[in-house]
Scaffold this active site. Structure first.
Site, PDB file in Angstrom:
ATOM      1  CG  HIS A  71      -0.586  -0.060   2.381  1.00 40.62           C
ATOM      2  ND1 HIS A  71      -0.313   1.205   3.284  1.00 40.62           N
ATOM      3  CD2 HIS A  71      -0.339  -0.981   3.326  1.00 40.62           C
ATOM      4  CE1 HIS A  71       0.168   1.016   4.452  1.00 40.62           C
ATOM      5  NE2 HIS A  71       0.152  -0.421   4.586  1.00 40.62           N
ATOM      6  CG  ASP A 188       2.837   0.526   7.694  1.00 44.04           C
ATOM      7  OD1 ASP A 188       2.305   0.088   6.363  1.00 44.04           O
ATOM      8  OD2 ASP A 188       2.012   0.690   8.802  1.00 44.04           O
ATOM      9  CD  GLU A 222      -3.155  -1.528   5.185  1.00 48.11           C
ATOM     10  OE1 GLU A 222      -3.115  -2.381   5.713  1.00 48.11           O
ATOM     11  OE2 GLU A 222      -2.748  -0.535   5.603  1.00 48.11           O
ATOM     12  CD  GLU A 223      -1.589   2.538   7.227  1.00 45.57           C
ATOM     13  OE1 GLU A 223      -2.467   2.207   8.419  1.00 45.57           O
ATOM     14  OE2 GLU A 223      -0.456   2.343   7.281  1.00 45.57           O
ATOM     15  CG  ASP A 243       1.502  -3.788   5.170  1.00 44.65           C
ATOM     16  OD1 ASP A 243       2.440  -3.001   5.454  1.00 44.65           O
ATOM     17  OD2 ASP A 243       0.393  -3.616   5.156  1.00 44.65           O
ATOM     18  CG  HIS A 323       1.089   3.194  12.645  1.00 41.81           C
ATOM     19  ND1 HIS A 323      -0.265   2.793  12.680  1.00 41.81           N
ATOM     20  CD2 HIS A 323       1.468   2.454  11.225  1.00 41.81           C
ATOM     21  CE1 HIS A 323      -0.811   2.172  11.480  1.00 41.81           C
ATOM     22  NE2 HIS A 323       0.233   1.873  10.834  1.00 41.81           N
TER      23      HIS A 323
HETATM   24 ZN    ZN Z   1       1.003  -1.399   6.327  1.00 42.15          ZN
END
Ligand code: ZN
Length: 347
Positions: A71, A188, A222-223, A243, A323
């Site tokens: 993603h 990510d 995706e998030e 991922d 994150h």
């Molecule tokens: Zn991810």
């Protein structure tokens, strides 16, 4: 595949992807970058209506397709309201803890095409002005964006063209450091996106091949939960989400390994497909770990929930401090690329 020749491509792709802002919902810059890059490799990429980018890496090959997804959308913020003091109240896009966004430089992107810089702050952040800076809970109503503009009230901000619904991206602070580390926000899943681009490059160079059709899909929601929910070719039978691997105290994944996920929050992955990936990692003596991710969902869940009858698996490079201000190592990127290449060779 030669590491000395391929790693510069991986790192270059990663830096360009990381520097392009792409919070979920505002991913156009990265979509354009990918379309251009894939066309440059002689492929014929296409886009879904909601912006996902797809390409077949071995055009002309027919049969049961393998989908590799990563993603390109990231965490971010959005302006919720302009406050009477000229600061911005914001809402989060994706699961970014307030303290991971705090003190970060941001760019506010107006719907009219302008951009302004600012900073995410606690609403009274000076340690010389309050005693509880360290302990006060960071919450929706005490965090704000302070613009680097001479604004004193809501009217001043509105005149700049800023209003509710404007996207806000966090400064990625991309940096290569030390002995093969890359630090940046949004590794990510830009790290895996760079790996998939590099795999496309390897197919082009004749360094990777597969007897079955192989598609890459760069998803862009995706998030927020629906990245891979639609838009794939009808001949897909297997999906491997590429991922980030989770790095945590009781897991075996680290930044040097490719992580193979056996189960995440949405349940176990396909038994045979996961075993085949583990087998490829073992046969080729890659640095890898099989792990269970305690708090995690991926694009495979989006696809399966949407009704796809596919075998599904999840692999990716170990990403530390997910994150937040994340970190990967070149070894983890390389092991992920090798695992995909080796698996596809005999798939
Ligand atoms: Zn991810």
């Amino acid at each position: 595949m030669n590491r000395e020749q391929n790693m510069p491509y991986v790192l270059n792709a990663l830096e360009r992807l990381a520097q392009a802002p792409s919070p979920s919902g505002m991913t156009g810059r990265v979509e354009a970058l990918l379309m251009q890059e894939l066309q440059g490799l002689g492929l014929s990429p296409w886009q879904t209506r909601k912006g996902g980018v797809l390409a077949q890496l071995n055009p002309g090959v027919e049969g049961e397709g393998i989908l590799l997804s990563a993603h390109i959308d990231t965490l971010g913020l959005m302006v919720r309201a302009v406050k009477s003091n000229g600061r911005l109240r914001f809402t989060k896009i994706g699961g970014c803890p307030f303290n991971y966004a705090e003190q970060e430089n941001v760019t506010v992107w107006t719907r009219g095409g302008k951009s302004y810089e600012g900073t995410v702050r606690l609403n009274e952040p000076a340690v010389h002005g309050r005693r509880d800076v360290e302990t006060v809970e960071r919450k929706d109503d005490n965090m704000e964006i302070v613009l680097d503009e001479r604004v004193h009230n809501a009217e001043d901000v509105t005149k700049l063209g800023i209003g509710a619904g404007d996207f806000v991206s966090l400064d990625p602070r991309f940096r290569r450091s030390g002995d093969g580390f890359v630090k940046s926000r949004h590794l990510d899943d830009k790290a895996s996106s760079a790996v998939l681009l590099s795999l496309a490059h390897a197919f082009k160079q004749g360094e990777a091949a597969c007897a079955r059709p192989v598609y890459v899909m760069f998803t862009n929601y995706e998030e927020v939960g629906h990245g891979a929910s639609a838009g794939q070719p009808d001949n897909i039978t297997d999906m491997i989400a590429v991922d980030m691997g989770v790095v945590a105290d009781d897991l075996k994944t680290d930044e040097y390994k490719v992580s193979i996920c056996a189960k995440d929050s949405t349940g176990p992955f396909d038994y045979a497909l996961t075993n085949a990936l583990i087998d490829a990692a073992r046969r080729h003596e890659l640095a890898y770990a099989v792990d269970v991710y305690p708090f995690y969902g991926s694009d495979t869940a989006a696809a399966l929930s949407a009704g796809r009858d596919w075998r599904h698996a999840l692999v990716g490079p170990g990403v530390a401090a997910s994150h937040g201000y994340e970190r990967v190592h070149e070894d983890g990127l390389w092991n992920t690329l090798l695992l995909l290449k080796h698996y596809l060779q005999t798939a």
